[in-house]
Design a protein around this motif. Structure first.
Motif, PDB file in Angstrom:
ATOM      1  N   UNK A 318     -52.554   6.400  24.119  1.00 19.35           N
ATOM      2  CA  UNK A 318     -53.273   5.685  25.162  1.00 19.35           C
ATOM      3  C   UNK A 318     -52.607   4.333  25.429  1.00 19.35           C
ATOM      4  N   UNK A 319     -52.142   4.070  26.645  1.00 19.38           N
ATOM      5  CA  UNK A 319     -51.531   2.770  26.929  1.00 19.38           C
ATOM      6  C   UNK A 319     -52.471   1.595  26.655  1.00 19.38           C
ATOM      7  N   UNK A 320     -53.742   1.756  26.960  1.00 17.68           N
ATOM      8  CA  UNK A 320     -54.735   0.706  26.691  1.00 17.68           C
ATOM      9  C   UNK A 320     -55.808   1.285  25.794  1.00 17.68           C
ATOM     10  N   UNK A 321     -55.852   0.796  24.563  1.00 18.91           N
ATOM     11  CA  UNK A 321     -56.859   1.254  23.592  1.00 18.91           C
ATOM     12  C   UNK A 321     -57.115   0.091  22.651  1.00 18.91           C
ATOM     13  N   UNK A 322     -58.250  -0.563  22.810  1.00 22.17           N
ATOM     14  CA  UNK A 322     -58.471  -1.840  22.122  1.00 22.17           C
ATOM     15  C   UNK A 322     -59.757  -1.862  21.303  1.00 22.17           C
ATOM     16  N   UNK A 323     -60.081  -0.731  20.676  1.00 19.35           N
ATOM     17  CA  UNK A 323     -61.240  -0.697  19.792  1.00 19.35           C
ATOM     18  C   UNK A 323     -60.864  -1.336  18.450  1.00 19.35           C
ATOM     19  N   UNK A 324     -61.570  -2.397  18.103  1.00 18.53           N
ATOM     20  CA  UNK A 324     -61.270  -3.125  16.867  1.00 18.53           C
ATOM     21  C   UNK A 324     -61.733  -2.328  15.649  1.00 18.53           C
ATOM     22  N   UNK A 325     -60.937  -2.383  14.593  1.00 22.18           N
ATOM     23  CA  UNK A 325     -61.347  -1.843  13.295  1.00 22.18           C
ATOM     24  C   UNK A 325     -60.927  -2.832  12.214  1.00 22.18           C
ATOM     25  N   UNK A 326     -61.824  -3.068  11.268  1.00 21.70           N
ATOM     26  CA  UNK A 326     -61.483  -3.928  10.133  1.00 21.70           C
ATOM     27  C   UNK A 326     -60.541  -3.227   9.162  1.00 21.70           C
ATOM     28  N   UNK A 327     -60.601  -1.902   9.158  1.00 22.84           N
ATOM     29  CA  UNK A 327     -59.722  -1.121   8.296  1.00 22.84           C
ATOM     30  C   UNK A 327     -59.403   0.187   9.002  1.00 22.84           C
ATOM     31  N   UNK A 328     -58.110   0.457   9.169  1.00 27.39           N
ATOM     32  CA  UNK A 328     -57.671   1.738   9.718  1.00 27.39           C
ATOM     33  C   UNK A 328     -57.030   2.542   8.598  1.00 27.39           C
ATOM     34  N   UNK A 329     -57.446   3.805   8.483  1.00 25.39           N
ATOM     35  CA  UNK A 329     -56.971   4.671   7.395  1.00 25.39           C
ATOM     36  C   UNK A 329     -56.359   5.922   8.016  1.00 25.39           C
TER      37      UNK A 329
END
Length: 561
Positions: A318-329
């Protein structure tokens, strides 16, 4: 054989025949095909004993959508065969749908012959071969494919087939694209190579991440799991169920839910969409999900912790994808959830599971009470229709859903509880549902398959081509049209953007005059019935299901308001 000679003159096998044979060696049972003038050698391969069975689709969108549905229902890659650039272009939105829905497809396309004067077998032989010669045929699909390649050397045929299938099925799954010049297909086939493909083991949590996630779950007051497609692997559904019960965590499925991810009558199933719960949730565990919420509607509270577990938690497609995550696994969801479940004693989450379970049961009761009795209704609403279908279907019946604006109604009221009994897609390239339902019916011949579509989806799904394929291969199923006589999504978009407009939106969104789809169905040899009164609905559904049980494709056209 002399240079430029025809291997078929000497009884030799050709590359195109070997390509079909290799597909069969890789376990491909069906190829969804819209044949063209570039495919004679492939057709020779399909005519051989033991070859994959070609499913002839009169339109490429139907072929790819059927392969998409087949792949969802079996877990195996769908294989699609189309004709040069024009057949590729005719795939339309189907490649977008497979890419965004993470469905493995190998799309094989002809390529206009490279030579022009009969220099070698397969050379150009009709005028259209010049018109179909384009500078970048792969550019038509590049936005939506994980891998694309042109077969240039006969010696590579086995390896190229293997590569296309392996990349398509690698997580995250998606379409791959292979073009085949006719001259290469006519060359002498090389000796077969061994099938040495091996499966890739799923990634799981390292020890430190496992401890961190377990601590976050233990400390949270209001945790919530958000998922869209975890149920693509049917074995993952009971794993999520065990995790939710052991840890005491409710689950929501975002709409569209691509598959059944969690039993929808379970006390810990908290509905469809995270937005109503974001003010409360202090820990959001997003698992196998691309769009966990719509920020314009609601966002997590400022002190909430967001953890995203996925095969590709950064979503590079996705060119624009701005969902914040405190931790990505980056991990396989099923393995990660199984590991986390082992970190808890069932007693640890019992109180929380009971507390959330009481709320979930109350939600289910309110949902059931919200649907009026048909005898008291003055019109057929989407909820009434979905409820009628849910009441009529057994637990093993499969719903294939492209109702789009009415998908929330189908999810809430046509309740599915078992893995593999609900399939949908990204809902952004309309025309998927008719072909997909036929593909599911091919994959699951012993199940009752019900495709539910809007009238816009029905028209865009090339219904004549879809019905012809369904009849040709004896794939009876029920198609239910939620007929609101227009594009409700467009009307909703106008209302979303403007409080008042100086025109009637229906002038731009309504199908006027409407179409009697039941009459079309009867002309196609199907059971067709149109329903507009609530009192007629239950009996009409039963008649349509009875026709399917008797081996007849049925189309139920229901006026919803």
């Amino acid at each position: 054989m002399s240079e430029g000679g025809d291997p078929s003159d000497e009884g030799g096998r050709e590359v195109g025949e070997r390509l079909v044979e290799r597909l069969g060696e890789r376990g491909v049972e069906y190829v969804f095909a819209t044949f063209g003038t570039d495919h004679p050698t492939l057709i020779r391969g399909f005519a051989e004993d033991g070859a994959p069975t070609p499913i002839l689709a009169p339109h490429e969108m139907v072929a790819a959508s059927a392969a998409h549905g087949y792949a969802q229902a079996t877990g195996d890659p769908g294989v699609v065969l189309v004709h040069v650039d024009v057949g590729t272009a005719n795939l339309g939105a189907s490649l977008h749908n497979a890419a965004r829905s993470r469905v493995p497809l190998l799309v094989v396309a002809g390529r206009t012959p490279l030579t022009t004067d009969g220099e070698t077998p397969g050379s150009r032989s009709i005028f259209v071969h010049w018109y179909q010669d384009v500078a970048d045929q792969h550019g038509i699909v590049r936005e939506y494919t994980k891998w694309e390649y042109e077969l240039e050397a006969a010696e590579n045929v086995d390896g190229v087939v293997d590569r296309g299938l392996d990349v398509a099925t690698a997580d995250p799954a998606g379409p791959t694209y292979l073009t085949l010049p006719r001259e290469v297909l006519r060359r002498e086939a090389p000796a077969p190579t061994p099938n040495r493909t091996t499966a890739t083991e799923p990634a799981t949590l390292d020890a430190g991440t496992r401890r961190r996630l377990a601590d976050l779950l233990a400390e949270a007051e209001h945790p919530l799991v958000v998922t869209s497609y975890l149920g693509r692997e049917e074995a993952a559904v009971p794993v999520l169920e065990s995790f939710a019960e052991t840890v005491g965590v409710p689950v929501v499925e975002t709409a569209p839910a691509f598959d059944l991810n969690f039993p929808r009558d379970h006390p810990l199933h908290f509905g469809f969409g995270a937005e109503p719960h974001l003010d409360e949730a202090d820990l959001l565990l997003v698992v196998d999900c691309d769009v966990p919420w719509v920020p314009k509607r609601a966002s997590p509270r400022a002190d909430a912790t967001v953890v995203h577990v996925d095969a590709d938690p950064e979503k590079p497609m996705y060119p624009m994808w701005d969902f914040h995550a405190d931790l990505r696994v980056r991990a396989d969801a099923q393995s990660a959830l199984a590991d986390l479940t082992e970190a808890f004693d069932p007693a640890d989450g019992a109180d929380r599971a009971d507390r959330f379970g009481e709320r979930g049961l109350a939600r289910h009761e309110r949902r059931r009470d919200a649907v009026p009795d048909a005898a008291d209704a003055d019109r057929i609403t989407p909820d009434l229709l979905s409820h009628a279908l849910g009441e009529a279907l057994d637990d093993d019946a499969i719903v294939v859903d492209e109702t789009v604006t009415n998908t929330p109604s189908v999810l809430r009221h046509c309740t599915r509880t078992k893995p593999g009994t609900y399939y949908s897609y990204c809902s952004s390239g309309l025309g998927w549902g008719l072909g997909a339902a036929a593909g599911v019916a091919l994959a699951r011949p012993d199940a009752t398959v019900v495709g539910v579509v809007g009238d816009g989806s029905f028209v865009l799904g090339n219904p004549l081509a879809a019905v012809q394929m369904t009849e040709a291969y004896d794939l009876p199923h029920l198609t239910v049209v939620y007929n609101n006589e227009g594009w409700a999504a467009v009307s909703d978009a106008i209302a979303d953007q403007y409080d008042e407009v100086g025109f009637d939106p229906s002038e731009f969104t309504r199908f006027d005059p409407g179409t009697d789809y039941a009459a079309l169905a009867e002309g196609w040899g199907c059971h067709g019935e149109r329903v507009s009164e609530p009192a007629e609905l239950e009996a009409a559904v039963e008649r349509a299901l009875g026709a399917v049980e008797d081996g007849t494709h049925a189309i139920l056209d229901v006026a919803v308001r």
